[in-house]
Design a protein around this motif. Structure first.
Motif, mmCIF file in Angstrom:
data_model
loop_
_atom_site.group_PDB
_atom_site.id
_atom_site.type_symbol
_atom_site.label_atom_id
_atom_site.label_comp_id
_atom_site.label_asym_id
_atom_site.label_seq_id
_atom_site.Cartn_x
_atom_site.Cartn_y
_atom_site.Cartn_z
ATOM 1 N N LYS A 218 33.093 46.233 49.729
ATOM 2 C CA LYS A 218 33.030 45.525 51.019
ATOM 3 C C LYS A 218 32.914 44.023 50.799
ATOM 4 C CE LYS A 218 30.552 45.443 55.424
ATOM 5 N NZ LYS A 218 29.438 46.008 56.190
ATOM 6 N N MET A 219 32.126 43.634 49.786
ATOM 7 C CA MET A 219 31.972 42.217 49.500
ATOM 8 C C MET A 219 33.315 41.608 49.073
ATOM 9 S SD MET A 219 29.892 40.261 46.526
ATOM 10 C CE MET A 219 31.324 40.409 45.473
ATOM 11 N N ALA A 220 34.060 42.321 48.219
ATOM 12 C CA ALA A 220 35.348 41.802 47.746
ATOM 13 C C ALA A 220 36.337 41.661 48.906
ATOM 14 C CB ALA A 220 35.914 42.736 46.674
ATOM 15 N N GLY A 221 36.335 42.660 49.798
ATOM 16 C CA GLY A 221 37.237 42.588 50.955
ATOM 17 C C GLY A 221 36.915 41.411 51.858
ATOM 18 N N SER A 222 35.618 41.165 52.072
ATOM 19 C CA SER A 222 35.214 40.034 52.925
ATOM 20 C C SER A 222 35.579 38.701 52.284
ATOM 21 C CB SER A 222 33.704 40.092 53.178
ATOM 22 O OG SER A 222 33.368 41.271 53.880
ATOM 23 N N MET A 223 35.460 38.611 50.957
ATOM 24 C CA MET A 223 35.803 37.365 50.266
ATOM 25 C C MET A 223 37.310 37.085 50.362
ATOM 26 S SD MET A 223 33.053 35.988 49.191
ATOM 27 C CE MET A 223 33.559 34.820 47.956
ATOM 28 N N VAL A 224 38.108 38.153 50.246
ATOM 29 C CA VAL A 224 39.562 37.973 50.380
ATOM 30 C C VAL A 224 39.907 37.456 51.773
ATOM 31 C CG1 VAL A 224 41.761 39.199 50.475
ATOM 32 C CG2 VAL A 224 40.162 39.674 48.619
ATOM 33 N N THR A 225 39.267 38.039 52.788
ATOM 34 C CA THR A 225 39.503 37.580 54.164
ATOM 35 C C THR A 225 39.076 36.128 54.337
ATOM 36 O OG1 THR A 225 39.084 39.823 54.947
ATOM 37 C CG2 THR A 225 39.013 38.082 56.579
ATOM 38 N N ALA A 226 37.940 35.777 53.721
ATOM 39 C CA ALA A 226 37.425 34.408 53.847
ATOM 40 C C ALA A 226 38.415 33.392 53.274
ATOM 41 C CB ALA A 226 36.073 34.298 53.143
ATOM 42 N N PHE A 227 38.912 33.657 52.075
ATOM 43 C CA PHE A 227 39.840 32.697 51.454
ATOM 44 C C PHE A 227 41.195 32.679 52.173
ATOM 45 C CE2 PHE A 227 37.024 33.447 47.676
ATOM 46 C CZ PHE A 227 36.513 32.158 47.643
ATOM 47 N N THR A 228 41.611 33.845 52.657
ATOM 48 C CA THR A 228 42.913 33.904 53.343
ATOM 49 C C THR A 228 42.909 33.069 54.623
ATOM 50 O OG1 THR A 228 43.265 36.128 52.486
ATOM 51 C CG2 THR A 228 44.622 35.457 54.342
#
Length: 201
Positions: free
Chosen positions: A128-138
């Protein structure tokens, strides 16, 4: 402490609730930028061929006003010039709006998932943390890309706008001088006719 925790929870709920509107706003901004860039390319091709839609339309409107033969045609043309200038200046407001809104939405779209990612990391939920980080940078990349594209379009459009205003002012001055010359010629003809009649009498 309970009050402080309640306030923090309240702010976290508001922040989480803003995530979907921010993402939706970014998606709409991307679609709008694609449409605007298409119009920008079409205008660029037209100007490469020496055509300006704004100037051509203004010239037709001025010719129509002169054709009416109104005694206040000079005032009407000046008003038409001012309204056309105001209208094309307003057309830049949308692009300038995208320059400011793109980074703001991108930053909000980054910070909100970062909070979710930190919460997931605290709970040991790494996917979940990795998915949120990807969304943040995108989101921040998309917001900045829209802003940069809008800035480039705004820079070029401002040059076009200044050239259009200069051309419209030239058309206005030329038209007014021609109308004044016609007025003088007609007055001279009337005076000549009057003098001829008085001589015959």
């Amino acid at each position: 402490m309970n009050i402080l925790a309640g306030l923090e929870t309240f702010l976290y709920v508001i922040s989480s609730a803003l995530f979907f509107p921010v993402v939706a706003g970014l998606v709409l901004l991307v679609f709008w930028m694609v449409i605007s860039f298409g119009g920008f390319l079409r205008e660029y091709m037209e100007r490469r061929q020496g055509n300006s839609f704004v100037v051509n339309k203004y010239q037709k409107d001025v010719e129509a006003e002169v054709f009416t033969g109104s005694p206040t045609v000079d005032i009407t043309i000046e008003r038409l010039l001012q309204s056309t200038e105001l209208e094309i200046i307003k057309s830049l407001d949308k692009v300038r709006f995208a320059i400011r809104v793109g980074p703001a939405l991108g930053l909000m779209g980054t910070l909100i998932p970062m909070g979710i990612a930190l919460s997931a990391m605290a709970q040991g939920d790494m996917p979940k943390m990795a998915g949120s980080m990807v969304t943040a940078f995108t989101t921040v990349v998309v917001g900045l890309a829209c802003s940069v594209l809008a800035y480039l379009m705004s820079t070029v459009k401002e040059k076009w706008l200044r050239a259009d205003i200069r051309e419209m002012e030239y058309i206005t001055e030329l038209t007014l001088r021609r109308s004044n010359l016609k007025g003088r010629d007609s007055m001279l003809e009337v005076e000549d006719e009057i003098s001829e009649k008085t001589e015959t009498i």
